[in-house]
Design an enzyme around this catalytic site. Structure first.
Site, short mmCIF file in Angstrom:
data_model
loop_
_atom_site.label_atom_id
_atom_site.label_comp_id
_atom_site.label_asym_id
_atom_site.label_seq_id
_atom_site.Cartn_x
_atom_site.Cartn_y
_atom_site.Cartn_z
N ASP A 240 14.16 9.44 -5.82
CA ASP A 240 14.85 10.75 -6.21
C ASP A 240 15.14 11.39 -4.83
O ASP A 240 13.87 11.75 -4.22
CB ASP A 240 14.11 11.74 -7.06
N ASP B 13 14.44 21.23 -4.92
CA ASP B 13 15.58 20.42 -5.44
C ASP B 13 16.76 20.65 -4.65
O ASP B 13 17.86 20.90 -5.22
CB ASP B 13 15.85 20.52 -6.60
N HIS C 224 8.52 15.71 -4.47
CA HIS C 224 7.15 15.71 -4.74
C HIS C 224 6.24 14.91 -3.91
O HIS C 224 5.08 15.51 -4.10
CB HIS C 224 7.34 14.79 -6.26
N ASP D 232 18.36 14.21 -7.32
CA ASP D 232 17.81 15.19 -8.47
C ASP D 232 17.77 16.46 -7.60
O ASP D 232 16.77 17.04 -7.44
CB ASP D 232 16.22 14.69 -8.71
N GLU E 225 9.97 10.69 -5.55
CA GLU E 225 10.68 11.82 -5.33
C GLU E 225 10.20 12.53 -3.80
O GLU E 225 9.21 12.62 -3.77
CB GLU E 225 10.81 12.85 -6.42
N ASP F 60 19.93 17.15 -21.75
CA ASP F 60 21.05 17.75 -20.93
C ASP F 60 22.32 17.61 -21.54
O ASP F 60 23.36 18.20 -21.20
CB ASP F 60 20.94 16.93 -19.46
N HIS G 291 18.68 13.20 -19.07
CA HIS G 291 17.54 13.62 -20.21
C HIS G 291 18.78 13.80 -21.44
O HIS G 291 19.59 14.34 -21.40
CB HIS G 291 16.96 14.93 -19.76
N GLU H 107 7.64 8.84 -12.59
CA GLU H 107 7.68 9.66 -11.38
C GLU H 107 6.46 10.38 -11.29
O GLU H 107 6.22 11.40 -12.09
CB GLU H 107 9.04 10.35 -11.98
C1 XLS Z 1 11.03 17.56 -11.92
C2 XLS Z 1 11.64 16.05 -12.04
C3 XLS Z 1 12.60 15.65 -12.97
C4 XLS Z 1 12.75 14.04 -13.10
C5 XLS Z 1 13.35 13.64 -14.60
O1 XLS Z 1 10.60 17.84 -10.87
O2 XLS Z 1 12.05 15.65 -10.71
O3 XLS Z 1 13.88 16.13 -12.59
O4 XLS Z 1 13.36 13.64 -12.06
O5 XLS Z 1 12.77 14.25 -15.46
NI NI Z 2 12.76 13.83 -10.25
NI NI Z 3 11.52 17.23 -8.99
#
Ligand code: XLS
Ligand code: NI
Ligand code: NI
Length: 433
Positions: free
Chosen positions: A294, A307, A269, A337, A266, A102, A99, A230
């Site tokens: 992810d 994560d 998620h 991620d 992800e 970051d 990002h 995402e």
């Molecule tokens: C947050 C997300 C984030 C995205 C990128 O939960 O996973 O890290 O992958 O913004």
């Molecule tokens: Ni993510």
């Molecule tokens: Ni995430």
């Protein structure tokens, strides 16, 4: 050269029998799996934010890590980049993701912030050139700063919409300049805390207009990468609009954008949305919008987006089966991620977290490929639907209720249930794990 990873060697494949912690047991980049190098299947990426920007805080306590690059200046940002590229090199990962937030210090205003980003992008460019590391995707952080607390594109304040659009433009420029394979949109604040103050119709229209502009801009600058959304159902908002694969597909259809956008799915998620990872991947594959993943798991007891690096081979195998079945990654890849636990303070922990995750993914990929090559599962699936290939049955999908009723009567149809054979198929899977 920094001395952050000074005592850590470059990791190589040494096979499952090695007792060297700093080696791969299963990830062998050059090994051919289903006719393709393992590295080209998995396309691993390091997430810049978790490894180098996140400081180890949790809701009850702040920073636990102590890194020499912490601080707000350009010098610190460059040292962070030096360390990051040293880690990519130690691990031999082909990609990274970032990002804007970051990688660059924030400036006093939008213009200075953008100049800072551009300076870092040039610095990345040189490092990518000399190291061969590539950019899997870039993205904008439209969720940390307080100005985004009520949303970015879906904010009731048009000035926040404008700020967000301008920021995405600068991040797309950065991604394009660095030859990124994708550009990701994660709508961290695109949702609501309470329906009592929320206009769902307006917010969806704002989100649709925003995404259309992103796609127009992509074409305008000739960015050849894939735009990815995402999905995530909650956290940080109570409800997030990009809830899951099915919801996003509905949104894309509503605004006629389903051929322009794919998804970055992800693992954690998917679980938060009440699905399995393989469900989300299979659905995206079936809709033709599976883009990238992810690969980070949650702690199943905390029920939150923790994560963590993947460590469950059977779960990962089910996921890669769906990826392979959908034809494998094209622009996409496997982004970790994932972040360390906040007690994992050492440089070694950063390396070993990734190495372990890569080995788990390699094992999962190999199991999935073996099952797909065996063909047993797909043959059983095909056999289950085989009667639909008969012309009289196929024709039924373009028929009408009255004609079908006539057929049932005329032919005296009286269907007999058949076994779904779930346990048999589970046993087949287990032979490959
Ligand atoms: C947050 C997300 C984030 C995205 C990128 O939960 O996973 O890290 O992958 O913004
Ligand atoms: Ni993510
Ligand atoms: Ni995430």
């Amino acid at each position: 050269m920094t001395d952050f990873f000074a005592n850590i060697p470059q990791l190589k494949y040494e096979g499952p029998e090695t007792d060297n912690d700093f080696a791969y047991r299963h990830y062998n980049p050059d090994e051919i799996v289903m006719g393709k190098r393992m590295e080209d299947h998995l396309r691993f990426a390091v997430a810049y934010w978790h490894s180098f920007a996140w400081e180890g805080g949790d809701p009850f306590g702040g920073r636990t890590f102590d890194r020499p690059w912490y601080g707000e200046g350009m010098q610190q940002a460059k040292m962070k980049a030096d360390v990051a590229f040293e880690m990519f090199d130690r691990l031999g990962v082909p990609f990274f993701c970032f990002h804007d937030e970051d990688v660059r210090p924030a400036g006093a205003d939008f213009a200075e912030t953008t100049r800072n980003l551009e300076e870092i992008v040039d610095y990345f460019g040189e490092k990518m050139e000399s190291s061969g590391t590539k950019l899997l995707w870039g993205t904008a952080n439209l969720f940390t700063h307080r100005r985004f607390m009520s949303g970015a594109a879906t904010n009731p304040d048009p000035e926040v919409f404008a700020w967000s659009a301008a920021t995405v433009k600068t991040c797309m420029d950065a991604t394009h300049k660095l030859g990124g394979a994708n550009y990701v949109l994660w709508g961290g604040r695109e949702g609501y805390e309470t329906l009592l103050n929320t206009d769902l119709t307006r917010e969806a229209e704002q989100a649709g207009a925003f995404l259309s502009m992103v796609i127009d801009y992509k074409h305008k600058i000739g960015f050849k990468g894939q735009i990815l959304i995402e999905p995530k159902p909650q956290e940080p908002s109570k409800h997030q609009y990009d809830y899951d694969v099915a919801t996003i597909y509905g949104f894309l259809k509503r605004f006629g954008l389903e051929n322009e956008v794919k998804l970055n799915i992800e693992q954690g998620h998917a679980i938060l949305a009440g699905h399995s990872f393989e469900h989300e991947l299979a659905l995206a594959g079936s809709l033709g919008i599976l883009g990238s993943i992810d690969m980070n798991r949650n702690d199943y007891q905390s029920g939150w987006d923790t994560d963590q690096f993947p460590n469950n081979v059977p779960e990962v195998a089910l996921a890669y089966y769906e990826v392979l079945k959908a034809g494998g990654f094209t622009t996409g890849g496997t982004n970790f991620d994932a972040k360390l636990r906040r007690q994992s303070l050492d440089a070694e922990d950063l390396i070993l977290g990734h190495a372990g995750g890569m080995d788990v993914c390699a094992r999962g990929l190999k199991a999935a490929a073996a099952l797909l090559e065996d063909g047993g599962l797909e043959a059983a699936r095909d056999a289950r639907y085989a009667d639909w290939d008969k012309p009289e049955n196929k024709a039924m999908l373009h028929s009408d209720l009255a004609s079908i009723e006539a057929r049932v009567r005329d032919q005296g149809l009286n269907p007999e249930p058949r076994s779904g054979r779930q346990e048999r198929l589970e046993n087949l899977w287990n032979r490959y794990l």
